[in-house]
Design a protein around this motif. Structure first.
Motif, PDB file in Angstrom:
ATOM      1  N   GLY A 136      50.152  40.837  61.029  1.00 25.56           N
ATOM      2  CA  GLY A 136      49.575  41.499  62.196  1.00 25.56           C
ATOM      3  C   GLY A 136      49.290  40.587  63.382  1.00 25.56           C
ATOM      4  O   GLY A 136      48.797  41.049  64.400  1.00 25.56           O
ATOM      5  N   ALA A 137      49.603  39.285  63.252  1.00 31.23           N
ATOM      6  CA  ALA A 137      49.311  38.354  64.354  1.00 31.23           C
ATOM      7  C   ALA A 137      50.230  38.630  65.543  1.00 31.23           C
ATOM      8  O   ALA A 137      51.376  39.015  65.380  1.00 31.23           O
ATOM      9  N   CYS A 138      49.696  38.402  66.753  1.00 27.48           N
ATOM     10  CA  CYS A 138      50.470  38.632  67.990  1.00 27.48           C
ATOM     11  C   CYS A 138      51.506  37.552  68.227  1.00 27.48           C
ATOM     12  O   CYS A 138      52.477  37.761  68.948  1.00 27.48           O
ATOM     13  N   VAL A 139      51.255  36.360  67.684  1.00 21.63           N
ATOM     14  CA  VAL A 139      52.136  35.213  67.941  1.00 21.63           C
ATOM     15  C   VAL A 139      52.322  34.439  66.643  1.00 21.63           C
ATOM     16  O   VAL A 139      51.566  34.623  65.687  1.00 21.63           O
ATOM     17  N   GLU A 140      53.339  33.581  66.625  1.00 18.19           N
ATOM     18  CA  GLU A 140      53.414  32.567  65.577  1.00 18.19           C
ATOM     19  C   GLU A 140      53.736  31.236  66.245  1.00 18.19           C
ATOM     20  O   GLU A 140      54.207  31.198  67.383  1.00 18.19           O
ATOM     21  N   ASP A 141      53.479  30.145  65.535  1.00 27.30           N
ATOM     22  CA  ASP A 141      53.791  28.825  66.063  1.00 27.30           C
ATOM     23  C   ASP A 141      55.300  28.615  65.941  1.00 27.30           C
ATOM     24  O   ASP A 141      55.832  28.585  64.836  1.00 27.30           O
ATOM     25  N   PRO A 142      56.013  28.488  67.071  1.00 25.78           N
ATOM     26  CA  PRO A 142      57.471  28.353  66.998  1.00 25.78           C
ATOM     27  C   PRO A 142      57.932  27.091  66.257  1.00 25.78           C
ATOM     28  O   PRO A 142      59.080  27.016  65.841  1.00 25.78           O
ATOM     29  N   LEU A 143      57.032  26.126  66.092  1.00 26.18           N
ATOM     30  CA  LEU A 143      57.393  24.933  65.311  1.00 26.18           C
ATOM     31  C   LEU A 143      57.335  25.212  63.814  1.00 26.18           C
ATOM     32  O   LEU A 143      57.858  24.444  63.010  1.00 26.18           O
ATOM     33  N   ARG A 144      56.674  26.341  63.438  1.00 27.31           N
ATOM     34  CA  ARG A 144      56.617  26.735  62.028  1.00 27.31           C
ATOM     35  C   ARG A 144      57.061  28.184  61.906  1.00 27.31           C
ATOM     36  O   ARG A 144      56.256  29.075  61.631  1.00 27.31           O
ATOM     37  N   PRO A 145      58.352  28.449  62.119  1.00 26.97           N
ATOM     38  CA  PRO A 145      58.831  29.841  62.146  1.00 26.97           C
ATOM     39  C   PRO A 145      58.771  30.488  60.764  1.00 26.97           C
ATOM     40  O   PRO A 145      58.891  29.809  59.751  1.00 26.97           O
ATOM     41  N   SER A 146      58.597  31.807  60.756  1.00 23.59           N
ATOM     42  CA  SER A 146      58.492  32.534  59.479  1.00 23.59           C
ATOM     43  C   SER A 146      59.786  33.253  59.119  1.00 23.59           C
ATOM     44  O   SER A 146      59.969  33.648  57.979  1.00 23.59           O
ATOM     45  N   GLY A 147      60.669  33.459  60.106  1.00 17.43           N
ATOM     46  CA  GLY A 147      61.877  34.237  59.837  1.00 17.43           C
ATOM     47  C   GLY A 147      61.619  35.716  59.674  1.00 17.43           C
ATOM     48  O   GLY A 147      62.517  36.480  59.321  1.00 17.43           O
ATOM     49  N   ALA A 148      60.388  36.160  59.938  1.00 18.57           N
ATOM     50  CA  ALA A 148      60.035  37.568  59.730  1.00 18.57           C
ATOM     51  C   ALA A 148      60.618  38.432  60.845  1.00 18.57           C
ATOM     52  O   ALA A 148      60.720  38.003  61.994  1.00 18.57           O
ATOM     53  N   PRO A 149      60.989  39.687  60.513  1.00 17.35           N
ATOM     54  CA  PRO A 149      61.406  40.620  61.565  1.00 17.35           C
ATOM     55  C   PRO A 149      60.321  40.728  62.637  1.00 17.35           C
ATOM     56  O   PRO A 149      59.130  40.777  62.330  1.00 17.35           O
ATOM     57  N   GLY A 150      60.770  40.726  63.895  1.00 16.49           N
ATOM     58  CA  GLY A 150      59.832  40.769  65.013  1.00 16.49           C
ATOM     59  C   GLY A 150      59.519  39.400  65.580  1.00 16.49           C
ATOM     60  O   GLY A 150      58.841  39.292  66.596  1.00 16.49           O
ATOM     61  N   THR A 151      60.023  38.339  64.935  1.00 15.23           N
ATOM     62  CA  THR A 151      59.836  36.987  65.473  1.00 15.23           C
ATOM     63  C   THR A 151      61.153  36.478  66.052  1.00 15.23           C
ATOM     64  O   THR A 151      62.225  36.982  65.720  1.00 15.23           O
ATOM     65  N   ARG A 152      61.033  35.478  66.905  1.00 18.52           N
ATOM     66  CA  ARG A 152      62.211  34.883  67.525  1.00 18.52           C
ATOM     67  C   ARG A 152      62.945  34.028  66.502  1.00 18.52           C
ATOM     68  O   ARG A 152      62.332  33.289  65.739  1.00 18.52           O
ATOM     69  N   LEU A 153      64.269  34.157  66.494  1.00 20.06           N
ATOM     70  CA  LEU A 153      65.111  33.355  65.603  1.00 20.06           C
ATOM     71  C   LEU A 153      64.796  31.869  65.780  1.00 20.06           C
ATOM     72  O   LEU A 153      64.717  31.372  66.904  1.00 20.06           O
TER      73      LEU A 153
END
Length: 557
Positions: free
Chosen positions: A405-422
Motif C-alpha cells: 500500500g505504500a505510495c513510493v518505493e526506493d528505486p535503489l531497492r526495487p521490488s519488481g511488483a506490479p505498479g512499480t517502475r521497471l
C-alpha cells in the motif's frame, strides 16, 4: 466555416503540450497543437529535466542528444547551494542523491537546459514526427458530445475561425488555464505561498562563479529570501525574490530596484547589470480535484501547481503527457478499450500530490526553516522516491500479493511488483551494453527468465491475435545479464514472466510458470488494456482469477 477532424487536439505549448504532441506523433497518432502565444517561451522559466522525464522522452530517436546539445552545462553538472549571497560562504551545499551519479537507478542523465532551450527542441521533434503545431491560435470555445469534442479555434493573425472535431482533447493551458473551469474542476490545497518577482539579467558572471556547469543558489539574505540560477546563455542569470505584498506592489520593482537586488543576490556591490526582463508571479501549491472530464484530459500546470523548488513541476507535466500519449495512442488505434483512459487520473493525480508536498518541503528546508507549519507531512517522501519511485495502482495494473500500500518505493531497492517502475539493469545485446529501459517505450514488453519459453510462445500468439503491440525479451536468448541482477531485482524465477507497459511500469508478474500460460497471459494483457475479460470462456476466467490473486477487486466507473 471549415470543419476538420483530428484524433487529438492539444491546447497549450508548454512542457505538457509539446511533450504530448511529440510522443503522440512519434506513436503515429495525428494531433493538432494550438498555442495562443506567438512562439515558445523566451524565458528560461523552468530549469532542468530529471532522470524520469528523460526516460519517457529518450524513447524518441535523437531527442535525448538534442536536449543535451541545447544545454550549456554537461549532464549531471549541477551545484545546489544555500547561502546568504552567491559570493558569501555556503550555509549548506545540497549534494543530494539526485546530484550524484545515479547510474544504479537509471540509464538517463539529468539535463540542465532551461525551458527557453527545451521547448524549441520539443517543437522541432513534434513537427518532424508529424504533429500539426500552430502558434497565435486560440481555443475560442468547445463543447463535448458522446463521440468527441467540438472546438472552435481562432487564428489571431487572420481572425479566421475553424471548427475542429477531436476524439480527445488535452488541456495543457497552464496554471492560469480556463479549460478546467468549463468542466467545473476545482483547484484545492494550500494556495498562494509567496509573492515573487523574477528578474532575468546579464552581467559578468564568469568572474564571480567558479567553474562551469549549472548553478542554483537558494538565498537566505537578511534583506529577502529567493534564489539565483544560471542560464544557458553565458553571463545570463535569473533571480527570484520574494516580497511582502502588504508592503510592496509588483509595480515597485523597476529596473533600478531590480539592479540593486541582483547585486545583493550576487554579493557584488559595484557589478554592472543589464536587466532583460522583470516578471511578477505567485508561488502556489494547488491540485485539481479531477484531471479529466468526459473526453478532456488536464495535464501539467492546469492540473497541479507545484512550488518551483526542486524542479518537480516541469517533470510532472512531461510525465503526465507521456502517460496520456501511450494510453491515447492505444485507444485511438483500437488496441485498448476507452476505459484505459480512466487510469490516467487514478495513476497521475497521486504523483502530483506527492510532488507538491516534496516541493513545499524543499521550500521550507532550503529557504524558510521557520515555516514548518506549511509542510504536508503525510504526503512527504525522499527526493529520489518522489522523482523516480512513485507507484501506480489502477485497473491498468494487476496487483500481486506483494502490495504493502505504500505510495513510493526506493528505486535503489526495487521490488519488481506490479505498479512499480521497471528496475534499470545493464544488459548485453550482441556487442552492445544496453539498459533494461532501452527495451521499452513503444510497445508492451514481456520479459521472461531463461526457462520462460512457454511464455514467449504464448506472447507471440497473442501479439498476432490481439493486434496490439507486444514485444518479447528472454534473458539468456535476446539479451544477456552478465551480472545476474535482473531476475533477482524483478523477483521472478527463471520460469517467470513480467509484463511491462510502454511507460516502463510493470503491469503484471508471474513469479514462476503457469499451468496455462496462454490463457493467463491473454487475460492479463486484455485486462491491462481495459478489455473486460469476464466475457471470455470459463477456462480463461478461471486462469485469470488464478493469475491475478484474490486480493485485487475490479471497480467500475
Amino acid at each position: 466555416m471549415s470543419v476538420e477532424r483530428v484524433p487529438v487536439l492539444i491546447v497549450g505549448a508548454g512542457y505538457a503540450g509539446l511533450s504530448a504532441a511529440t510522443l503522440l506523433a512519434w506513436r503515429g497518432v495525428p494531433c493538432r497543437l494550438v498555442e495562443r502565444r506567438a512562439s515558445t517561451s523566451r524565458l528560461p522559466k523552468a530549469h532542468g529535466i530529471n532522470r524520469r522525464s528523460m526516460e519517457v522522452l529518450r524513447v524518441v530517436p535523437g531527442l535525448e542528444d538534442a536536449l543535451f546539445a541545447a544545454s550549456r552545462a554537461g549532464a549531471n553538472e549541477s551545484t545546489l547551494i544555500i547561502a546568504e549571497s552567491v559570493t558569501s560562504p555556503p550555509i549548506e551545499t545540497l549534494v543530494t542523491k539526485i546530484s550524484l551519479d545515479a547510474t544504479p537507478v537509471s540509464p538517463s542523465r539529468i539535463c540542465t537546459a532551461g525551458q527557453d532551450r527545451v521547448e524549441p527542441v520539443l517543437l522541432r521533434f513534434a513537427r518532424e514526427n508529424g504533429a500539426d503545431v500552430r502558434f497565435s491560435t486560440t481555443l475560442e470555445r468547445f463543447s463535448q458530445r458522446d463521440d468527441g469534442v467540438d472546438a472552435i479555434l481562432r487564428d489571431e493573425a487572420s481572425g479566421q475561425e475553424t471548427t475542429v472535431l477531436a476524439d480527445y482533447m488535452i488541456a495543457a493551458d497552464g496554471a492560469g488555464g480556463t479549460i478546467r473551469d468549463v468542466g467545473g474542476v476545482k483547484m484545492e490545497g494550500p494556495g498562494v505561498l509567496a509573492d515573487t518577482i523574477s528578474v532575468l539579467f546579464e552581467a559578468d558572471l564568469d568572474s564571480i562563479l567558479p567553474g562551469g556547469g549549472f548553478a542554483l543558489y537558494y538565498l537566505r539574505n537578511p534583506a529577502f529570501s529567493g534564489a539565483f540560477v544560471t542560464c544557458d546563455e553565458p553571463n545570463h542569470g535569473q533571480i527570484n525574490i520574494e516580497y511582502d505584498s502588504t508592503r510592496d506592489q509588483a509595480s515597485d520593482f523597476d529596473e533600478e530596484r531590480c539592479e540593486a537586488l541582483v547585486r545583493q543576490s550576487l554579493g557584488v556591490a559595484d557589478l554592472a547589470v543589464k536587466i532583460l526582463d522583470i516578471r511578477p508571479w505567485q508561488m502556489a501549491a494547488l491540485l485539481a480535484d479531477r484531471m479529466s472530464f468526459g473526453r478532456v484530459f488536464l495535464a501539467g500546470d492546469c492540473a497541479h501547481i507545484t512550488p518551483p523548488v526542486g524542479g518537480l513541476g516541469g517533470q510532472t507535466a512531461i510525465q503526465d503527457a507521456a502517460d496520456l500519449a501511450w494510453k491515447l495512442a492505444l485507444v485511438v488505434k483500437g488496441q485498448a478499450a476507452p476505459t484505459l483512459l480512466d487510469s490516467y487520473e487514478i495513476e497521475r493525480r497521486p504523483v502530483a500530490r506527492i510532488a507538491i508536498a516534496r516541493s513545499i518541503a524543499n521550500y521550507v528546508e532550503r529557504l524558510l526553516p521557520d515555516r514548518q507549519d506549511i509542510r504536508i507531512r503525510e504526503d512527504e517522501y525522499g527526493l529520489l522516491e518522489t522523482a523516480m519511485g512513485y507507484r501506480y495502482r489502477s485497473d491498468a495494473i494487476i496487483a500481486d500479493e506483494f502490495d504493502d500500500g505504500a505510495c513510493v518505493e526506493d528505486p535503489l531497492r526495487p521490488s519488481g511488483a506490479p505498479g512499480t517502475r521497471l528496475a534499470h539493469v545493464w544488459l548485453r545485446r550482441g556487442e552492445e551494453t544496453i539498459s533494461s529501459h532501452d527495451l521499452i517505450g513503444r510497445d508492451f514488453m514481456l520479459f521472461t527468465g531463461p526457462d520462460g519459453g512457454d511464455w514467449i510462445e504464448a506472447a507471440r500468439r497473442i501479439a498476432l491475435r490481439s493486434k496490439a503491440p507486444l514485444g518479447v525479451c528472454r534473458l539468456g536468448f535476446d539479451v544477456d545479464d552478465p551480472e545476474g541482477l535482473f531476475l533477482p531485482r524483478l523477483r521472478i524465477s527463471p520460469e517467470g514472466a513480467l509484463l511491462v507497459r510502454p511507460d516502463g511500469y510493470i503491469a503484471w508478474r508471474s513469479r514462476g510458470r503457469s499451468p496455462d500460460p496462454f490463457a493467463t497471459l491473454e487475460a492479463s494483457f486484455a485486462r491491462v488494456r481495459g478489455f473486460d475479460t469476464g466475457q471470455s470462456s470459463g477456462s480463461h476466467a478461471a486462469a485469470f482469477a488464478d493469475a491475478s490473486g484474490s486480493g485485487h477487486h475490479h471497480h467500475h466507473h
